[in-house]
Design a protein around this motif. Structure first.
Motif, PDB file in Angstrom:
ATOM      1  N   ARG A 188     -15.895 -27.242  13.663  1.00 33.80           N
ATOM      2  CA  ARG A 188     -14.993 -26.109  13.429  1.00 33.80           C
ATOM      3  C   ARG A 188     -15.646 -24.810  13.873  1.00 33.80           C
ATOM      4  N   PRO A 243     -11.877 -21.373  11.136  1.00 33.69           N
ATOM      5  CA  PRO A 243     -12.037 -22.800  10.848  1.00 33.69           C
ATOM      6  C   PRO A 243     -10.799 -23.656  11.056  1.00 33.69           C
ATOM      7  N   ARG A 283     -11.058 -26.461  16.011  1.00 36.45           N
ATOM      8  CA  ARG A 283     -12.214 -27.269  16.372  1.00 36.45           C
ATOM      9  C   ARG A 283     -12.344 -27.282  17.889  1.00 36.45           C
TER      10      ARG A 283
END
Length: 464
Positions: free
Chosen positions: A330, A335, A338
Motif C-alpha cells: 500500500r 493506503p 497498492r
C-alpha cells in the motif's frame, strides 16, 4: 458499472492481480489502455500480459535457482501467469520459455471469460479514490505518472530497457549453426548456436563499437541502464572480453565441425510454438535498424538472416518503493492504493507477476475483512517483497531480479556448492504454514516434473 476494486494496467502484474482478486470472489474492473486509442513505445498488440522483450521466464530449476523457486511458489498460489506459461512452453533447456502470442492470448482469454472481471480498454489519467492496484508497468502514461508523482511526493526514477531482435528460422544457415543447449540441458538441443573464431569475434566486437546508435531525446540523456538488460553494444564498450564471458560465452557447447568449444558463440532461442521465430539471446540493442541488419548478418550462420523484429530501446520508470510502500504494497500516503509489478522496482516478467499476485492477495483479504501476513522472508516471494518494501536502501534503489542475495543468510559455515539447495529447502519448509493461513484463492497450478540439476555449471538464460 459496479466493482469492488480497480486494477489499472493489463500487463503481467495487473493480469495476475485481477485473477487472484476474481478467484477470491471480488468484482474487478481491469483497465488497459492498449487495444483502445492508446499504446506504448514497446508494445505491438492489445493482448493482456504481452511480452515486450524476451520470451523467457528464465530458469525453472526450483532446487538451485531463485527464479525457479519463485515459479514453484507461484504455482502453489494458483498463478494464471504460470498456468498459461506452462501451457504455452517452448523448448529452452532448463529454462521456461513460452510462445509469446499463445501465452498472452491464453491469459487474455482466461480473464475475458472470468465472470468477476470486466476488462475496459481505457486510459486512466488520475489516481482512483477507491480501492485500486496500480500495475501500469514501466511505461506508465505521462498523465497518470504525474498523478503518482504528486501522490508520492517524490520523482519517479528511470532507466533504459532494450529489446532483442527476432530472426526467421528458415533464414538461418544450419550448415554453419547447430542445435545444442549449453551442457546439453533440457532436451540437449534447445538453442541454435552460431560459432565465432577469434578473428570473427574481434571484428564483430569492433563493429558493435563503430555502429551508428539511436540518438537520445533530451529527457533521456541522463537515464541509466539496468544491468540485467544491458544493450549488447554497451556491454562491448565495457571491454573486449565482456561479451565473450557474458551472452557470447562458448563454454559447454561443442561445435560439431571441430569437436571443441568455439571462441565465442551467438545463441538463438525459440520464440514461438511453431519454431519459426528465434530471438537472439542477450542481444537487446540501441543500434539503428540498418546497422542491426548489417552487423548481425556478419554473425556466422546469420549472413542471410531475415528479421521478424529488430531491437529497440525505451525508457522505464519506477517508484522509490522502500520509502513509499508498506509491507503489503500500500502507498503509505494513500493506503487505498497498492502498487504492483515493474513500477515498484522489481525486474523481470516473473518477479512482476509475483508482486501482482501478492498485491491481489493482500487486497482481497483486506476487502473481505481478513488480514494476512506477508510471506516468510525465507521464501522467494517473501525475499522479493521484503526487498521492495523496506530492506533495500531507498537512496540507491535500483530494479532487481529475485536472487539468493535477497534471502536471509544461511547460518553457520556451509559449502558454497550446497548453499543454493539449502536456500530452496528452507523456503519449501517455510511456505506451507503461510499458505495454510491464507483465505481461499485459485487452485494450485500442477508443478512440472522437478528439474534435476547436473554437475555442470548452471545455465543462466538471459531475460532480455
Amino acid at each position: 458499472m459496479t466493482y469492488d476494486i480497480h486494477v489499472i494496467g493489463g500487463g503481467l502484474a495487473g493480469s495476475e492481480a485481477a485473477w487472484q482478486l476474481a478467484e477470491a470472489g471480488l468484482q474487478v474492473r481491469l483497465s488497459e489502455m492498449r487495444g483502445g486509442a492508446d499504446t506504448t513505445p514497446a508494445h505491438h498488440g492489445g493482448d493482456l500480459a504481452e511480452l515486450v522483450c524476451s520470451n523467457s521466464f528464465r530458469s525453472d530449476d526450483a532446487t538451485s535457482n531463485a527464479v525457479g523457486l519463485l515459479h514453484q511458489e507461484m504455482r502453489a498460489l494458483g498463478s494464471i501467469i504460470m498456468a498459461k506459461g506452462d501451457t504455452h512452453a517452448v523448448p529452452a533447456g532448463s529454462a521456461l520459455a513460452v510462445d509469446r502470442d499463445g501465452f498472452s492470448g491464453g491469459v487474455t482469454a482466461a480473464l475475458e471469460a472470468h465472470p468477476n472481471i470486466t476488462i475496459v480498454r481505457e486510459r486512466i489519467d488520475a489516481l482512483p479514490e477507491g480501492p485500486a492496484i496500480i500495475a501500469t508497468g514501466p511505461l506508465t502514461a505521462p498523465s497518470l505518472a504525474g498523478g503518482i508523482g504528486e501522490a508520492t511526493g517524490a520523482e519517479a526514477l528511470a532507466f533504459f530497457d532494450a529489446i532483442a531482435p527476432i530472426v526467421h528460422r528458415e533464414s538461418i544457415d544450419m550448415d554453419v549453426a547447430w542445435f545444442q543447449s549449453r551442457w546439453n540441458k533440457g532436451t540437449g538441443k534447445d538453442y541454435i548456436n552460431c560459432p565465432m573464431d577469434k578473428d570473427q569475434y574481434l571484428a564483430f566486437h569492433q563493429a558493435l563499437l563503430d555502429g551508428e546508435k539511436t540518438e537520445f531525446r533530451e529527457w533521456e540523456k541522463n537515464t541509466p541502464y539496468f544491468d540485467g538488460c544491458m544493450p549488447v553494444e554497451v556491454m562491448a564498450e565495457r571491454g573486449v572480453e565482456t561479451l565473450r564471458f557474458g551472452p557470447m560465452k562458448g563454454v559447454g557447447l561443442d561445435d560439431p565441425r571441430t569437436g571443441r568449444w568455439p571462441y565465442a558463440v551467438v545463441q538463438l532461442r525459440q520464440d514461438n510454438a511453431a519454431g519459426t521465430l528465434w530471438n537472439i539471446v542477450g542481444f537487446q540493442t540501441k543500434l539503428k535498424y540498418a546497422e542491426q541488419i548489417r552487423i548481425f548478418r556478419t554473425i556466422p550462420g546469420l549472413e542471410k538472416a531475415e528479421f521478424a523484429r529488430l531491437g529497440g530501446l525505451h525508457r522505464n520508470t519506477f517508484i522509490r518503493s522502500p520509502d513509499l510502500l508498506d509491507a503489503t504494497l500500500r502507498l503509505k500516503s494513500r493506503p487505498n492504493l497498492r502498487f504492483a509489478g515493474q513500477i515498484t522496482g522489481c525486474e523481470g516478467y516473473i518477479e512482476s507477476a509475483a508482486i501482482g499476485l501478492l498485491a491481489g492477495r493482500f487486497a482481497a483479504a483486506e476487502l473481505t475483512g481478513k488480514t494476512i501476513a506477508p510471506p516468510p522472508v525465507e521464501t522467494a516471494l517473501g525475499a522479493l517483497l521484503g526487498h521492495i518494501t523496506g530492506l533495500a536502501e531507498a537512496e540507491t534503489y535500483q530494479p532487481m531480479n529475485v536472487n539468493f542475495g535477497l534471502f536471509p543468510p544461511i547460518p553457520g559455515r556451509t559449502k558454497k556448492a550446497d548453499r543454493k539447495k539449502m536456500y530452496t529447502d528452507r523456503a519449501r519448509e517455510a511456505l506451507p504454514g503461510w499458505l495454510n493461513s491464507l483465505p481461499p484463492g485459485p487452485p494450485p497450478v500442477p508443478q512440472p516434473v522437478p528439474f534435476v540439476p547436473e554437475d555442470s555449471p548452471a545455465e543462466q538464460p538471459v531475460d532480455a
